[in-house]
Design a protein around this motif. Structure first.
Motif, mmCIF file in Angstrom:
data_model
loop_
_atom_site.group_PDB
_atom_site.id
_atom_site.type_symbol
_atom_site.label_atom_id
_atom_site.label_comp_id
_atom_site.label_asym_id
_atom_site.label_seq_id
_atom_site.Cartn_x
_atom_site.Cartn_y
_atom_site.Cartn_z
ATOM 1 N N ALA A 215 0.828 -1.209 0.000
ATOM 2 C CA ALA A 215 0.000 0.000 0.000
ATOM 3 C C ALA A 215 0.860 1.255 0.000
ATOM 4 O O ALA A 215 0.597 2.212 -0.747
ATOM 5 N N LEU A 216 1.911 1.271 0.826
ATOM 6 C CA LEU A 216 2.790 2.444 0.888
ATOM 7 C C LEU A 216 3.490 2.679 -0.449
ATOM 8 O O LEU A 216 3.604 3.815 -0.916
ATOM 9 N N ASN A 217 3.984 1.602 -1.067
ATOM 10 C CA ASN A 217 4.659 1.755 -2.364
ATOM 11 C C ASN A 217 3.711 2.272 -3.434
ATOM 12 O O ASN A 217 4.093 3.078 -4.281
ATOM 13 N N ALA A 218 2.465 1.797 -3.396
ATOM 14 C CA ALA A 218 1.461 2.291 -4.361
ATOM 15 C C ALA A 218 1.160 3.769 -4.098
ATOM 16 O O ALA A 218 1.072 4.568 -5.030
ATOM 17 N N LEU A 219 1.003 4.128 -2.835
ATOM 18 C CA LEU A 219 0.736 5.538 -2.487
ATOM 19 C C LEU A 219 1.906 6.429 -2.873
ATOM 20 O O LEU A 219 1.713 7.574 -3.293
ATOM 21 N N GLN A 220 3.120 5.908 -2.760
ATOM 22 C CA GLN A 220 4.289 6.692 -3.170
ATOM 23 C C GLN A 220 4.229 7.009 -4.656
ATOM 24 O O GLN A 220 4.543 8.119 -5.086
ATOM 25 N N ASN A 221 3.788 6.022 -5.456
ATOM 26 C CA ASN A 221 3.661 6.239 -6.902
ATOM 27 C C ASN A 221 2.575 7.265 -7.220
ATOM 28 O O ASN A 221 2.719 8.087 -8.127
ATOM 29 N N LEU A 222 1.493 7.230 -6.462
ATOM 30 C CA LEU A 222 0.378 8.151 -6.717
ATOM 31 C C LEU A 222 0.635 9.558 -6.182
ATOM 32 O O LEU A 222 0.044 10.527 -6.646
ATOM 33 N N SER A 223 1.530 9.669 -5.195
ATOM 34 C CA SER A 223 1.660 10.938 -4.473
ATOM 35 C C SER A 223 2.462 12.001 -5.205
ATOM 36 O O SER A 223 2.592 13.118 -4.712
ATOM 37 N N SER A 224 3.000 11.690 -6.383
ATOM 38 C CA SER A 224 3.744 12.714 -7.119
ATOM 39 C C SER A 224 2.818 13.724 -7.784
ATOM 40 O O SER A 224 3.272 14.697 -8.372
ATOM 41 N N LEU A 225 1.494 13.503 -7.688
ATOM 42 C CA LEU A 225 0.507 14.438 -8.231
ATOM 43 C C LEU A 225 -0.105 15.240 -7.082
ATOM 44 O O LEU A 225 -0.551 14.667 -6.088
ATOM 45 N N ALA A 226 -0.121 16.569 -7.230
ATOM 46 C CA ALA A 226 -0.574 17.450 -6.145
ATOM 47 C C ALA A 226 -2.002 17.130 -5.694
ATOM 48 O O ALA A 226 -2.305 17.162 -4.500
ATOM 49 N N GLU A 227 -2.892 16.822 -6.648
ATOM 50 C CA GLU A 227 -4.287 16.509 -6.292
ATOM 51 C C GLU A 227 -4.350 15.318 -5.341
ATOM 52 O O GLU A 227 -5.139 15.300 -4.387
#
Length: 830
Positions: A397-409
């Motif tokens: 879950a953390l690795n997936a969130l890291q991938n998604l978190s590069s977008l400000a939204e």
């Protein structure tokens, strides 16, 4: 993904109703009959909506079965519209309407517990359907009539040829005929099957399905379309048992791969192909195989996002059905369709959730894909996995969130989810099992720190500082990056002050000697940010040793941005700090930065401009007008030509700082000039004589802007769009208009077409720039020649500024307008 709920069944029926209505209304033959048919079908929508509002009654098996029967009727209605028979069309439509009526009667019979109003509505439509009759008596428009007659004539020629074909001839020509023969044979086969002249057993025994399958891959587009429509018609036959037999036959002969290829052909063929694939997907064997056909899911996603509403709907239904397989859901995500993946994250088994999260962490996502995943709801279930799952679930879950978190939204969604407290708690954890989670957690923290929302928690920065010396290099780098983001926010002045009060600058100094470049660069960035609004802190904490360490970084670093930050830190030392200036001189710092900027500008302009900005900033210290010796030292190091080059930089900040330094140097030019009779000049040179300063000027000894060639690029700046540079440039120009030399200075500016550029500043510059521009124009317009030549063009701007500009400018404007003889000096206008 799972068996449909009653609500989903009714939603699908409403879609089918609208699809049948749309197809009927767009039919190009027998428009009146099909319009009448569509009006009848439309009446099903409010009935289905009523059933959705009373969804509990759908749990009664009789109603459920009656509604499912309607679903089959609508599928047959679609097939009838898509593939109509010209000779038996009226009977086809009437049979379809009767079937719909009978199924609706079952609904009426099973609805004993529903309201009288609902039963009345169903009863009216039931009677309309059972009593409906269609004929061709409605007269179409003349143009349509003539077109239709010509179509009938062609059709009759074709029909005569078809009639001569025996059943065996039809099969033979479908198998071996050329394109034209195949076309006639397909039409004949269509008549045989729709007119019930042959049984389905004959179709199976004659091998019609395998033959059609083999011809589909090699036929012309027109014939391919007929074959697919014919197959759809056979797949939707009235008898359920025979339908299954024919569908199974289609699945057995390898037609699926050929149909997938049809998905990317023209609109009609792709629409029919996806419809047939959807019909066949009810067979478990077909359902298992479709998703494994190369390119199938990618093509279905393309159709889903396409303009054809019918194909899009059917592609969506098929994708939804295929998504019951986790591998298919992953292929859909790779193709840019994320809803099934998100659905597994929300409702799947623990293993499915881990599978999806792990795949998501490894995908190369575009920002558009990240935005889709955020909108589709991927963040919340991943945060739940991190908070409540076991170790493997937390990590994926953390690795997936890291991938998604590069977008400000998505960062905002992360903050809203309340994940920050959990991440900090994890980072403070000393449990060995959880140590693998700290790196992705710290990476996510750096993204969260980019949002100003993090300032709500005033203690978060101090908590992060306390973690620095307890963490691995990767985590240290992330923490320093996050701390710099927090300190850089516009409203973070209190946080910055608190950081410094708690010894942040002292804590950062050891990191300047780090061999890990990322850690060192992030520490430099944070030190620069903290020193910007409180330069005296640098004097307190950075001695000669640390200044020399920073100079070594500037000299040795391969990173332009790291050089820029390091130069920026040295530029933040107070100008009044003479000790720092002496340290920099001893280290030959000025020679170093001149060399750096000269070499970088000779190859290519810095992309970011940060290095040019930092160097231009630190040069303001070395051009201090109160220290002529320091100015002379700077000029000897080649600073002035470099400053003139910076006037043409792409960075407004660099241009502004360069103009400020040149203005400081020029303030002493008048006093440093060599008079005509100077005994210091052995051989007076005409080239060295300066008309503005009325003496002999040299770049390195008198810092003359005229001899340095600085005035043309300055005027060019005023003519451009970088209004933030105006004030610094005009300050430099005013040094040419001091009382002793104002007239020659005015002539020089006029000679270089500077008046128009200065007037432009009046139109769009800021207040301080306008004040300086008015001061310069007042001196220029003292000279009658310039007043006559430029006064008329300037007066329009002056009058407008008098009416709409700042009130503090009005006295100076009045004086100028009086100079131009538009106002008396005693005018009360102002």
């Amino acid at each position: 993904m799972i068996n449909r709920s009653s609500d989903e069944l009714l939603s699908d029926l409403i879609e089918s109703t609208r699809e049948v209505t749309s197809l009927a209304q767009s039919s190009k033959i027998e428009t009146e009959m099909f319009n009448e048919f569509s009006l009848l079908v439309e009446n099903f929508v409010p009935i289905f909506n009523d059933l959705r509002e009373n969804i509990k009654f759908m749990h009664h098996p009789p109603i459920q079965k009656a509604v499912e029967s309607l679903e089959k009727d609508f599928r047959r209605a679609k097939a009838m519209i898509v593939n109509p028979s010209s000779r038996t069309l009226v009977k086809q439509i009437e049979d379809t309407v009767q079937d719909l009526g009978r199924s609706l009667g079952l609904v009426l019979f099973a609805s004993l517990e529903l309201s009288a109003e609902f039963k009345d509505k169903v009863g009216v439509l039931y009677k309309d359907l059972m009593n409906a009759r269609f004929d061709r008596s409605s007269a179409p428009s003349p143009s349509y009539h003539s077109e239709f007659l010509s179509e009938i004539e062609v059709e009759d020629e074709i029909e005569r040829e078809i009639i001569t074909l025996s059943d065996d001839d039809v099969v033979l020509q479908v198998r071996h005929g050329n394109d034209e023969e195949l076309y006639l044979a397909l039409l004949a086969l269509k008549e045989l099957t729709e007119g019930k002249k042959v049984e389905n057993d004959w179709i199976v025994n004659e091998g019609v399905i395998p033959i059609l399958s083999s011809r589909l891959s090699s036929s012309k587009p027109e014939n391919r379309l007929i074959i697919i429509r014919l197959l759809r018609s056979l797949a939707l036959d009235n008898s359920e048992n025979k339908v299954n037999n024919l569908q199974k036959k289609m699945a057995e002969v390898g037609i699926l791969t050929t149909l997938v290829k049809s998905l990317i052909r023209d609109e009609e063929e792709s629409r029919e192909a996806v419809g047939l694939l959807l019909d066949l997907s009810e067979l478990p064997a077909v359902h298992r195989r479709i998703g494994r056909i190369q390119g199938c899911i990618v093509m279905l996603v393309a159709l889903l996002n396409g303009d054809d509403s019918v194909a899009s709907r059917n592609a969506g239904k098929l994708l939804n059905s295929l998504s019951s397989n986790t591998q298919n859901a992953l292929h859909m995500a790779e193709a840019g369709y994320f809803m099934p993946l998100v659905q597994y994250l929300k409702e799947g088994s623990d293993m499915s959730k881990i599978l999806m999260a792990t795949a998501l962490s490894r995908m190369e996502l575009t920002d558009q894909s990240r935005a889709s995943l955020g909108k589709d709801g991927a963040i919340e279930p991943l945060v739940r996995m991190f908070n409540t799952g076991k170790l493997e679930a937390k990590l994926s879950a953390l690795n997936a969130l890291q991938n998604l978190s590069s977008l400000a939204e998505n960062v905002q969604r992360l903050i809203s989810s309340g994940i920050l407290a959990s991440i900090l708690q994890l980072l403070f954890s000393v449990t060995s099992v959880l140590m693998t989670l700290r790196e992705p957690a710290s990476a996510i923290l750096t993204r969260i720190a980019e949002s100003e929302s993090i300032l709500i928690n005033q203690d978060v920065a101090q908590q992060m500082f306390s973690l620095l010396n307890l963490s691995s290099p990767v985590i240290q780098s992330h923490l320093l990056q996050a701390l710099n983001s927090i300190a850089s926010h516009a409203n973070a002045s209190k946080v910055r002050r608190k950081m410094k009060e708690n010894g942040a600058m002292q804590l950062l100094l050891p990191f300047l000697m780090e061999t890990n470049i990322k850690i060192r660069s992030n520490a430099l960035n944070l030190l620069y940010t903290l020193s910007k609004d409180s330069p005296k802190d640098l004097t307190e904490h950075l001695g000669e040793t640390h200044i020399n360490i920073i100079i070594d970084i500037i000299q040795s670093s391969a990173s332009e941005s790291e050089k820029a930050t390091a130069v920026g830190i040295l530029g933040n030392f107070p100008i009044s700090d003479k000790k720092a200036t002496e340290i920099l001189k001893r280290a030959n710092f000025l020679s170093l930065i001149v060399s750096i900027l000269t070499s970088s500008s000779s190859t290519s302009k810095p992309k970011t401009g940060l290095l040019a900005e930092s160097i231009a900033g630190v040069l303001i210290r070395f051009t201090n007008p109160l220290d002529k010796k320091l100015q002379l030292y700077s000029a000897e190091q080649g600073v002035i030509p470099l400053l003139v080059k910076l006037l043409s930089s792409e960075s407004p900040v660099a241009k502004c700082r360069a103009a400020t330094s040149l203005a400081q140097l020029s303030q002493n030019s008048l006093n440093l000039r060599k008079a005509r009779t100077s005994r210091w000049l052995c051989v007076p040179s005409t080239e060295a004589f300066c008309d503005v300063h009325d003496g002999y000027c040299f770049v390195k000894s008198t810092f003359c802007l005229v001899k340095a060639g600085a005035i043309p690029p300055m005027i060019q700046i005023l003519e451009g769009k970088d209004r933030e540079v105006d004030e610094a440039v005009l300050s430099a120009l005013t040094t040419l208009l001091l009382d002793e030399i104002w007239e020659s200075g005015c002539n020089f500016i006029v000679k270089l077409s500077g008046v128009q550029a200065i007037v432009k500043v009046l139109e769009s510059g800021n207040l301080k720039a306008q004040e300086k521009a008015l001061w310069i124009l007042e001196r220029i317009f003292r000279i009658e020649e310039h007043r006559v030549k430029y006064g008329e063009s300037a007066q329009v701007v002056l009058i407008d500024l008098a009416q709409h500009g700042d009130s503090t400018l009005k006295p100076t404007i009045a004086k100028l307008l009086a100079q131009l003889e538009l106002l008396q000096f005693q005018s009360s206008y102002f």
